[in-house]
Design an enzyme around this catalytic site. Structure first.
Site, short mmCIF file in Angstrom:
data_model
loop_
_atom_site.label_atom_id
_atom_site.label_comp_id
_atom_site.label_asym_id
_atom_site.label_seq_id
_atom_site.Cartn_x
_atom_site.Cartn_y
_atom_site.Cartn_z
CB CYS A 188 6.87 42.97 -9.46
SG CYS A 188 6.32 41.92 -10.83
CB CYS A 199 12.20 32.34 -1.72
SG CYS A 199 11.07 33.24 -2.80
CB CYS A 222 3.54 33.17 -1.85
SG CYS A 222 4.31 31.58 -1.88
CB SER A 241 7.45 31.18 -10.13
OG SER A 241 6.07 31.46 -10.28
CB SER A 285 1.71 32.72 -11.16
OG SER A 285 2.89 32.58 -10.40
CG LEU A 286 -3.85 28.92 -14.18
CD1 LEU A 286 -3.67 29.38 -15.61
CD2 LEU A 286 -4.32 27.46 -14.15
CG ASN A 287 -2.31 33.02 -9.40
OD1 ASN A 287 -2.05 32.01 -8.76
ND2 ASN A 287 -1.46 34.01 -9.54
N GLY A 304 9.63 40.37 -8.08
CA GLY A 304 9.97 40.54 -9.49
C GLY A 304 9.48 39.43 -10.39
CD GLU A 305 7.51 37.17 -14.71
OE1 GLU A 305 6.54 36.82 -14.02
OE2 GLU A 305 8.27 36.33 -15.25
CB CYS A 338 -0.66 40.00 -9.49
SG CYS A 338 0.28 39.32 -10.86
CB CYS A 375 1.19 40.23 -5.65
SG CYS A 375 2.97 40.15 -5.36
CG ASN A 414 0.53 33.83 2.20
OD1 ASN A 414 0.20 33.09 3.11
ND2 ASN A 414 1.27 33.42 1.19
CD GLU A 470 10.90 42.15 1.28
OE1 GLU A 470 10.49 42.44 0.13
OE2 GLU A 470 10.24 42.33 2.31
#
Ligand code: SAH
Ligand code: SF4
Length: 355
Positions: A118, A111, A341, A199, A222-224, A169-170, A122, A125, A298, A76
């Site tokens: 991935c 984006c 996101c 990111s 991405s701390l989160n 993906g990372e 997480c 996600c 989201n 995507e």
């Protein structure tokens, strides 16, 4: 080109034709001699962009593309136009009203994805649910940008474009291909590195590598969650690379003039959105030139978290800003089409959200 017995300046001509002119077949490379054009085709060098398999348009103007590669895998890529110049970038007025009138936008962000799926897993996600299917090549990453620019009839050099490596993906687990793509986007497509942000979920050893690159996008992390226990729960990768190691790597990261780190923080209702968490974030940020982007969760099917209350989001933000840390609440883009996101999971059945 030298391997084909050609002068090396032919390589520059091919590069120019591919990325600046965006010619889609060797027959269009009129800068090359006819015999060479034929030979390149006969040798099996193909030119191809990912195909637009599906396209979802949100009520807010965001477009989610499902782009398919030759082997049938797809990713995507999200197009986010800005009509008022107010959100995506630094907030400075662009003065490009004429362009906005013509197209309905005068600034846009693309984006892009760096992997199919991935592996990082997480808990909040949707991409994690795909697992890692495969890495993308540098050409496949750049191809997303060219395919979307083509579909939107946008021009990388004329239009005000920003790129974020924040799709599926990372990027730091596909580091070499991601970096090669970033260089091609700068040197070939003509998008300045200052308009690109990558990111990472915190692949610590790659942060130092990235800092040493001559050409590189800006860095977001991405701390989160503000402590090891909570972060391990929602981002299991913390077991491998702790917050402590992550912050140490970021303190050593060589920021350029006027550059800041960005931290992303997804607010999960009742999990990481309390005032004490905000205060812990303030403590972590000490000594860093950084800003924080707050993202309300989201939602999506199979995501076991709730959206935060609006007043919690604002209270969290004000703890940060009162401590002198610039903090912004990101407006969700394209939630209705699963383009926001954390929602990129090849979803083709759309449901209505009440948010
Ligand atoms: N893999 C990289 C790049 C993707 S960026 C990374 O994680 O940093 C995607 C961003 O969306 C990350 O900051 C992530 O924390 C955030 N995100 C993931 N799931 C989300 C969700 N359900 N709601 C809001 N943000 C989410
Ligand atoms: Fe991967 Fe980023 Fe999603 Fe985590 S948030 S699963 S690292 S895409």
């Amino acid at each position: 080109m030298e391997g084909l017995g050609e002068p090396s300046y032919r390589a520059r001509q091919v590069f120019d034709g591919l990325y600046r002119q965006r010619w889609s077949g060797w027959e269009r490379f009129t800068t090359l001699p006819l015999g060479l054009r034929r030979r390149l085709g006969e040798l099996g060098f193909g030119i191809g962009l990912p195909q637009v398999e599906k396209k979802f348009v949100s009520g807010d103007g965001t477009v989610r593309y499902l782009l398919a590669y030759a082997d049938g895998e797809s990713v995507e890529t999200v197009w986010m136009p800005e009509g008022d110049g107010g959100e995506a970038g630094d907030g400075s007025p662009s003065g490009d009203e004429e362009l906005a009138d013509k197209k309905g936008w005068h600034r846009a962000t693309i984006c892009i994805s760096s992997q199919v799926g991935c592996a990082v897993d997480c808990a909040f996600c949707m991409t994690a649910l795909l697992g890692l299917r495969r890495n993308l090549t540098a050409g496949e990453i750049v191809g997303q940008v060219l395919a979307v620019l083509g579909d939107q009839q946008a021009d990388a050099e004329r239009d005000r474009l920003n790129l974020v490596f924040m799709g599926q993906g990372e990027p730091f687990l596909n580091y070499d291909n991601f970096m090669q793509a970033a260089r091609l986007l700068v040197e070939g497509v003509g998008i300045p590195e200052s308009r690109m942000t990558v990111s990472t979920s915190g692949i610590v050893p790659r942060i130092a590598d990235f800092g040493a690159e001559a050409i590189r996008p800006k860095l977001a992390v991405s701390l989160n969650a503000p402590n090891e226990e909570l972060r391990t729960r929602i981002m299991p990768i913390t077991k491998k690379w702790t917050i402590e190691k992550l912050m140490a790597a970021l303190r050593d990261f060589p920021l350029r003039n006027r550059e800041r780190l960005t931290f992303e923080y997804v607010l999960l209702g009742g999990v990481n959105d309390e005032l004490k968490h905000a205060r812990e974030v303030v403590d972590l940020m000490r000594g860093l030139r950084a800003k924080v982007n707050l993202i309300a969760l989201n939602p999506g099917p199979e995501i076991p978290f709730a959206m935060p209350l609006d007043e919690r989001v604002l209270a969290f933000q004000s703890v940060l800003t009162r401590a002198g840390i610039p903090a912004f609440v990101r407006r969700p883009r394209g939630r209705d089409i699963y383009a926001a996101c954390g929602q990129l999971k090849h979803t083709t059945e759309l449901v209505q959200f009440n948010s």
